[in-house]
Design an enzyme around this catalytic site. Structure first.
Site, mmCIF file in Angstrom:
data_model
loop_
_atom_site.group_PDB
_atom_site.id
_atom_site.type_symbol
_atom_site.label_atom_id
_atom_site.label_comp_id
_atom_site.label_asym_id
_atom_site.label_seq_id
_atom_site.Cartn_x
_atom_site.Cartn_y
_atom_site.Cartn_z
ATOM 1 N N LYS A 22 -34.163 -39.966 -117.308
ATOM 2 C CA LYS A 22 -33.184 -40.937 -116.794
ATOM 3 C C LYS A 22 -33.850 -42.294 -116.553
ATOM 4 O O LYS A 22 -33.328 -43.333 -116.952
ATOM 5 C CB LYS A 22 -32.610 -40.406 -115.467
ATOM 6 C CG LYS A 22 -31.885 -41.449 -114.647
ATOM 7 C CD LYS A 22 -31.334 -40.898 -113.348
ATOM 8 C CE LYS A 22 -32.253 -40.871 -112.176
ATOM 9 N NZ LYS A 22 -32.462 -42.158 -111.473
ATOM 10 N N ASN A 23 -35.010 -42.262 -115.896
ATOM 11 C CA ASN A 23 -35.622 -43.525 -115.474
ATOM 12 C C ASN A 23 -36.341 -44.262 -116.604
ATOM 13 O O ASN A 23 -36.873 -45.345 -116.385
ATOM 14 C CB ASN A 23 -36.561 -43.288 -114.277
ATOM 15 C CG ASN A 23 -35.750 -42.961 -113.027
ATOM 16 O OD1 ASN A 23 -34.522 -43.131 -113.013
ATOM 17 N ND2 ASN A 23 -36.419 -42.489 -112.002
ATOM 18 N N CYS A 118 -28.635 -48.144 -99.571
ATOM 19 C CA CYS A 118 -29.049 -46.995 -100.362
ATOM 20 C C CYS A 118 -29.444 -45.869 -99.408
ATOM 21 O O CYS A 118 -30.010 -46.131 -98.351
ATOM 22 C CB CYS A 118 -30.242 -47.398 -101.226
ATOM 23 S SG CYS A 118 -30.996 -46.029 -102.088
ATOM 24 N N ARG A 123 -34.608 -50.667 -99.784
ATOM 25 C CA ARG A 123 -34.773 -51.012 -101.193
ATOM 26 C C ARG A 123 -34.324 -52.436 -101.565
ATOM 27 O O ARG A 123 -33.403 -52.617 -102.370
ATOM 28 C CB ARG A 123 -34.044 -49.982 -102.074
ATOM 29 C CG ARG A 123 -34.572 -48.573 -101.847
ATOM 30 C CD ARG A 123 -33.895 -47.561 -102.710
ATOM 31 N NE ARG A 123 -34.399 -47.544 -104.078
ATOM 32 C CZ ARG A 123 -33.896 -46.797 -105.042
ATOM 33 N NH1 ARG A 123 -32.871 -46.002 -104.784
ATOM 34 N NH2 ARG A 123 -34.404 -46.825 -106.255
ATOM 35 N N ASP A 322 -40.128 -38.794 -106.146
ATOM 36 C CA ASP A 322 -38.956 -38.126 -106.725
ATOM 37 C C ASP A 322 -39.116 -36.602 -106.806
ATOM 38 O O ASP A 322 -38.187 -35.912 -107.232
ATOM 39 C CB ASP A 322 -38.656 -38.695 -108.125
ATOM 40 C CG ASP A 322 -38.141 -40.119 -108.065
ATOM 41 O OD1 ASP A 322 -37.756 -40.571 -106.974
ATOM 42 O OD2 ASP A 322 -38.126 -40.785 -109.120
ATOM 43 N N ARG A 414 -25.554 -37.487 -111.097
ATOM 44 C CA ARG A 414 -26.054 -38.824 -111.452
ATOM 45 C C ARG A 414 -27.338 -38.719 -112.264
ATOM 46 O O ARG A 414 -27.595 -39.563 -113.112
ATOM 47 C CB ARG A 414 -26.373 -39.609 -110.170
ATOM 48 C CG ARG A 414 -25.161 -40.167 -109.485
ATOM 49 C CD ARG A 414 -25.593 -41.128 -108.412
ATOM 50 N NE ARG A 414 -26.595 -42.034 -108.968
ATOM 51 C CZ ARG A 414 -27.433 -42.769 -108.258
ATOM 52 N NH1 ARG A 414 -27.402 -42.716 -106.964
ATOM 53 N NH2 ARG A 414 -28.285 -43.568 -108.843
HETATM 54 N N1 EPU Z 1 -39.468 -52.752 -102.918
HETATM 55 C C1 EPU Z 1 -39.272 -53.916 -102.204
HETATM 56 N N2 EPU Z 1 -38.840 -55.027 -102.871
HETATM 57 C C2 EPU Z 1 -38.580 -55.022 -104.211
HETATM 58 C C3 EPU Z 1 -38.785 -53.832 -104.950
HETATM 59 C C4 EPU Z 1 -39.225 -52.713 -104.272
HETATM 60 O O1 EPU Z 1 -39.498 -53.957 -100.996
HETATM 61 O O2 EPU Z 1 -38.174 -56.060 -104.752
HETATM 62 C C5 EPU Z 1 -39.949 -51.541 -102.222
HETATM 63 C C6 EPU Z 1 -38.879 -50.437 -102.191
HETATM 64 O O3 EPU Z 1 -37.985 -50.608 -101.129
HETATM 65 C C7 EPU Z 1 -39.736 -49.191 -102.074
HETATM 66 C C8 EPU Z 1 -40.984 -49.551 -102.906
HETATM 67 O O4 EPU Z 1 -40.997 -50.971 -102.979
HETATM 68 O O5 EPU Z 1 -40.106 -48.976 -100.751
HETATM 69 C C9 EPU Z 1 -41.001 -48.987 -104.308
HETATM 70 O O6 EPU Z 1 -39.749 -49.194 -104.948
HETATM 71 P P1 EPU Z 1 -39.561 -49.360 -106.505
HETATM 72 O O7 EPU Z 1 -39.116 -50.740 -106.781
HETATM 73 O O8 EPU Z 1 -40.773 -48.853 -107.219
HETATM 74 O O9 EPU Z 1 -38.356 -48.366 -106.756
HETATM 75 P P2 EPU Z 1 -37.238 -48.566 -107.848
HETATM 76 O O10 EPU Z 1 -37.838 -49.256 -109.004
HETATM 77 O O11 EPU Z 1 -36.014 -49.122 -107.227
HETATM 78 C C10 EPU Z 1 -37.701 -46.401 -109.222
HETATM 79 C C11 EPU Z 1 -36.906 -45.183 -109.627
HETATM 80 C C12 EPU Z 1 -36.696 -44.305 -108.396
HETATM 81 C C13 EPU Z 1 -38.064 -43.910 -107.840
HETATM 82 C C14 EPU Z 1 -38.888 -45.174 -107.516
HETATM 83 C C15 EPU Z 1 -40.285 -44.864 -107.059
HETATM 84 C C16 EPU Z 1 -35.586 -45.959 -111.487
HETATM 85 C C17 EPU Z 1 -34.250 -46.318 -112.024
HETATM 86 N N3 EPU Z 1 -35.635 -45.603 -110.195
HETATM 87 O O12 EPU Z 1 -36.918 -47.065 -108.245
HETATM 88 O O13 EPU Z 1 -36.019 -43.146 -108.851
HETATM 89 O O14 EPU Z 1 -37.913 -43.139 -106.675
HETATM 90 O O15 EPU Z 1 -38.966 -46.011 -108.688
HETATM 91 O O16 EPU Z 1 -40.969 -44.119 -107.997
HETATM 92 O O17 EPU Z 1 -36.578 -45.968 -112.205
HETATM 93 C C18 EPU Z 1 -34.659 -41.219 -108.633
HETATM 94 O O18 EPU Z 1 -34.732 -41.081 -109.873
HETATM 95 O O19 EPU Z 1 -34.184 -40.339 -107.867
HETATM 96 C C19 EPU Z 1 -35.143 -42.466 -108.031
HETATM 97 C C20 EPU Z 1 -34.784 -42.860 -106.803
#
Ligand code: EPU
Length: 435
Positions: A22-23, A118, A123, A322, A414
């Site tokens: 998915k990701n 969320c 996030r 995850d 999802r």
């Molecule tokens: N963060 C910030 N500011 C930002 C971006 C991130 O503070 O602008 C913080 C987040 O709040 C979090 C940390 O940085 O505490 C890491 O977040 P990240 O941005 O890496 O998460 P994401 O990119 O939104 C993806 C996956 C998630 C997975 C996380 C961590 C996708 C679509 N989603 O989310 O997947 O948990 O990386 O590995 O790739 C899932 O599949 O169940 C899922 C939640």
């Protein structure tokens, strides 16, 4: 809302086909926005987030098609699309923010809704905004939307050195896609190293991008003026594979996971082996040759033959957030006590109260959960709260005595491709109750 009814206590036996990730599929669908030529993805998982992303692309004016029932999908983003991601779609899927980088890079403007709240944490997307601003974008937040554009006189983003405050997966993906079409060199410091990032980079390279260092914390991108279409097979879903590994470890049994790459799950497999499960990687030590060249064989005598394992979630290649909920479900019925520390999201223990309803002994203090393994879980009605929390309840239900009814499984839909069919195929007693 559909529910899942599970009658627990059956060992799992047989073979499961693991779907595409998915990701990886979600950013790769957005990468199709970078060209007006057709892009074909193979091994796309059939799940709700992919359908939502397709709706988002359709809504902009892209032409999307599915091919056969084996996960083939093609996309074409004409020059005339409307580069906008509305709140109605973004609120149901945060990954919609992945449209921001490619839209800005190709069309010089984008209007993308802020994702809002969320279940697993606050996030924010401040790092996405900061990085794209470093590449010359002007971004205002107004009426709940990010309004992004290039300054007057500019036709392309410009390369930049981007060092984010923390490692961000979708942030790294947004920058990769934006930098691929920017003018000059972009260096991403502190880049995420997840296999899904490397898979996206490989796809972009097929489209004509010039990228080096993906899979490490420093990625270098030399922007090109134009990208072209490509055909790309989505990498295997390591989290789906890991979920099945935990399910087999907990219920006992002998299962072959086909099209799954063990190397992408090293940290989880190491813990499962330490717990007492037999896990064998087939198809070589790295993940080359595509998902179909790899498999994982898992055998277990069941949770009470397992020793609970403490772990701490962290960015790849460490233990993935995850997989935290699913491994916790195993720890609930394994022998001994364990400590689970969640370092990525501040509110990712929503499954704890539901696992407790099934008889688990868990105490949470901030970002740490202490778990005492119990002799057995007993079936009850529980409620899914987010995607991976739902998966942990399924594992707990497969182990529990009697019937477990899981409500709100739209969370599971999802992110898992036909989970209950796959589980039924290896002997689980699980059915969907439609409402
Ligand atoms: N963060 C910030 N500011 C930002 C971006 C991130 O503070 O602008 C913080 C987040 O709040 C979090 C940390 O940085 O505490 C890491 O977040 P990240 O941005 O890496 O998460 P994401 O990119 O939104 C993806 C996956 C998630 C997975 C996380 C961590 C996708 C679509 N989603 O989310 O997947 O948990 O990386 O590995 O790739 C899932 O599949 O169940 C899922 C939640």
């Amino acid at each position: 809302m559909d529910k899942l009814l599970i009658r627990g206590g059956r060992p799992l036996q047989g073979e499961v086909l693991i779907s595409g990730a998915k990701n990886a599929a979600l950013p790769e669908m957005c990468a199709a926005l970078l060209t007006n030529e057709p892009v074909t993805l193979l091994n796309v998982p059939r799940l709700q987030d992919v359908r939502t992303m397709r709706k988002l692309l359709d809504n902009m004016g892209c032409v999307t098609e599915t091919h056969g029932d084996r996960g083939g999908m093609s996309f074409r983003a004409p020059d005339s699309i409307n580069p906008e991601a509305p709140y109605e779609l973004v609120k149901t899927m945060r990954a919609s923010v992945l449209a921001l980088g490619p839209l800005l890079a190709r069309f010089g403007r984008a209007k993308v809704s802020l994702p809002g709240g969320c279940a697993i944490g606050s996030r924010p997307v401040d790092q996405h905004i900061k990085g794209l601003q470093a590449m010359g974008a002007e971004i205002d937040v107004e009426h709940g939307y990010m309004l992004a554009r290039l300054p007057p006189g500019r036709t392309r983003l410009k390369g930049a050195r981007i060092a984010t405050d923390m490692i961000t997966v979708t942030g790294t993906e947004n920058f990769l896609m934006a930098a691929a079409l920017a003018e000059g060199e972009t260096i991403l410091e502190n880049a995420a190293q997840e296999p899904e990032i490397s898979d996206l980079a490989e796809m972009l390279i097929k489209m004509g991008a010039r990228i080096e260092g993906h899979g490490s914390s420093r990625i270098r991108i030399e922007g090109v003026e134009r990208l072209h279409g490509c055909t790309h097979e989505v990498v295997a879903d390591r989290i789906e594979a890991g979920t099945f590994l935990c399910a087999v470890a907990a219920t006992g049994g002998d299962v072959m996971l086909r099209h799954a790459c063990a190397h992408h799950l090293d940290a989880v497999i190491e813990k499962l082996r330490e717990a007492g499960a037999e896990v064998e990687a087939l198809g070589g030590p790295d993940c080359e040759g595509g998902p179909k060249a790899h498999a994982i064989h898992v055998r277990s005598l069941g949770a009470r033959a397992m020793q609970a394992q403490s772990f701490r979630t962290s960015e790849y290649p460490a233990f993935p957030t995850d997989m935290q909920a699913q491994f916790m479900a195993l720890n609930c019925v394994a022998k001994g006590s364990s400590m689970v520390t969640e370092t990525i999201f501040e509110n990712r223990f929503m499954h704890v109260n539901e696992l407790t309803r099934l008889g688990a002994a868990i105490h949470v203090d901030g970002r740490v959960a202490m778990i005492d393994g119990v002799q057995k879980l007993s079936g009850a009605t529980v409620m899914a709260t987010d995607l991976r929390a739902s998966a942990s309840l399924v594992i707990a239900g497969l182990v529990a005595e009697g019937e477990t009814l899981i409500d709100r499984i739209y969370h599971l839909d999802r992110g898992y491709d036909q989970m209950e069919e796959k589980l039924r195929g290896i002997g689980a007693d699980i059915e969907r109750i439609k409402s």
